[in-house]
Every structure is written in C-alpha cells, then in structure tokens.
Design a protein around this motif. Structure first.
Motif, PDB file in Angstrom:
ATOM      1  N   LYS A 174     -21.661 -30.778   5.482  1.00 57.58           N
ATOM      2  CA  LYS A 174     -23.082 -30.765   5.155  1.00 57.58           C
ATOM      3  C   LYS A 174     -23.358 -31.692   3.979  1.00 57.58           C
ATOM      4  O   LYS A 174     -22.484 -31.930   3.135  1.00 57.58           O
ATOM      5  N   ASP A 179     -31.263 -28.649  -0.643  1.00 52.61           N
ATOM      6  CA  ASP A 179     -31.617 -27.278  -0.274  1.00 52.61           C
ATOM      7  C   ASP A 179     -33.083 -27.134   0.147  1.00 52.61           C
ATOM      8  O   ASP A 179     -33.447 -26.197   0.846  1.00 52.61           O
ATOM      9  N   TYR A 180     -33.922 -28.076  -0.270  1.00 55.69           N
ATOM     10  CA  TYR A 180     -35.343 -28.046   0.072  1.00 55.69           C
ATOM     11  C   TYR A 180     -35.594 -28.391   1.543  1.00 55.69           C
ATOM     12  O   TYR A 180     -36.701 -28.187   2.060  1.00 55.69           O
ATOM     13  N   ARG A 185     -30.789 -29.088   5.974  1.00 52.55           N
ATOM     14  CA  ARG A 185     -29.708 -28.968   4.987  1.00 52.55           C
ATOM     15  C   ARG A 185     -28.390 -28.576   5.641  1.00 52.55           C
ATOM     16  O   ARG A 185     -27.327 -28.729   5.031  1.00 52.55           O
ATOM     17  N   ASP A 186     -28.458 -28.082   6.873  1.00 51.11           N
ATOM     18  CA  ASP A 186     -27.249 -27.674   7.573  1.00 51.11           C
ATOM     19  C   ASP A 186     -26.705 -28.751   8.516  1.00 51.11           C
ATOM     20  O   ASP A 186     -25.672 -28.557   9.158  1.00 51.11           O
TER      21      ASP A 186
END
Length: 202
Positions: A174, A179-180, A185-186
C-alpha cells in the motif's frame, strides 16, 4: 548507460512504476552529477484515484503538468517545505504519474550529504547514511530537486533517468501517507526493491 525515452514513460502507470525500480536518476547541477538508484516508487492513477492530485479531473495550475506529455517531471511541495518528484506517464491528457519515493545514493555522495546534513559523506552517522535519500522529500533535498524543475523534460540533459541492468525482487504494498483517500489508500500501488536498506517503509 542509456537514457530512458518518451516511449518508456508513455505506458501504463503501474508498469512504469515497477520498471523504474533499479534505474538511475541523475541531476546535472553546477557542473556536478548527483545520482541515485530508484528503489521505491508509487503509482498515482489520475482521475479515478482519490489519492491523486488530478482525481475527478481536477485541473489547476499546480497539476497542469500532469496533463502534459509523458516524461515530464511533476514537482510539488508538501507541508510548505518538502519537495516531491514525480514522473508523468501515460498519453497526453491522461493525468497520471509515478512518485519517486526513495533512492540508493550513487554519485557525488559528498555533495548530497552536504545538501542534507552540511557535512561530507564519510562524516555521516550510520543513521544519516540510511536516511540520506530514503524518502521523497529527503531525496529531493539531497539531489537539489525543487519547484524550478517542475515540468522539466526528463528526455533532456539536466534531470533524467538512465537504464541499469540489475536483478531483484519487487515487493508490492500500500502507498504511504494517504489516509484521506478512502478506498484508494488500500490500493497496492507502492513498489520497492526487496531488502534494500534505503526503502522508506518496509
């Protein structure tokens, strides 16, 4: 060593991100050649990728270069102080790019060490040696890559990447610090050379 051409960059972004690993990034500056082997990259898939600056077709002066032809540099600043160097990919009008996330130092080590730590390479601690270019902001600092190089043609002779024959295993993971970006994000769009000590996060 052979310089990468436009055709190399004008391809699927994930493919380019993987194939940039092991190549040598060179910045010719003040008569010196600063260089490092690319050991970690991240692919950003433009309009469909919530982590990309061009997500949803966003088109601002900041991201305009991403809509240009492949093989241009996209340099932006984060936190008001750290530069990040990206390689524009795909066909013109498709705003995708590859972030160069970490390098293994190769040439002009004293200059790069002074750029980062104000001392020669042999005077660095083990921790400083490892952290010389093991992150996007760090490598830009060491190689003197800044906003003035935004839009630079990587097929030219100032900032460019050359081929380098080497065998290694590629780890897929990843991306970091996004994170936003909700489900993006994955996405498994970070690639790095297995067991290389200059990779930013293992």
């Amino acid at each position: 060593m052979k310089k990468l051409n436009r055709e190399f960059y004008s391809r699927d972004t994930e493919t380019v991100a993987k194939e940039l690993l092991g190549k040598i990034l060179i910045h010719e500056v003040d008569g010196k050649r600063l260089s490092g082997k690319i050991v970690e990259t991240e692919a950003y898939l433009g309009i469909k990728d919530k982590a990309a600056h061009s997500y949803g077709g966003r088109r601002t002066p900041r991201v305009e270069v991403m809509y240009g032809e492949a093989g241009l540099s996209y340099v932006f600043i984060i936190y008001g102080m750290y530069y990040c160097f990206n390689v524009v990919t795909q066909k013109e009008g498709i705003p995708e790019a590859v972030l160069i996330r970490a390098l293994e130092p190769v040439g002009s080590l004293d200059i790069m060490a002074n750029n980062r730590f104000k001392k020669d390479y042999n005077d660095l601690t083990k921790t400083q040696i490892k952290s010389l270019t093991n992150g996007p902001g760090k490598l830009c600092n060491a190689l003197k890559i800044n906003k003035a190089l935004n839009g630079e043609d990587l097929c030219d002779n100032r900032l460019y990447i050359v081929d380098n024959d080497e065998e290694f295993n590629i780890i897929t993971d990843k991306r970091i610090g996004i994170d936003y970006a909700e489900e993006a994000r994955d996405y498994l769009l970070r690639f790095y050379i297995e067991n290389n000590k200059y990779v930013s996060v293992k």
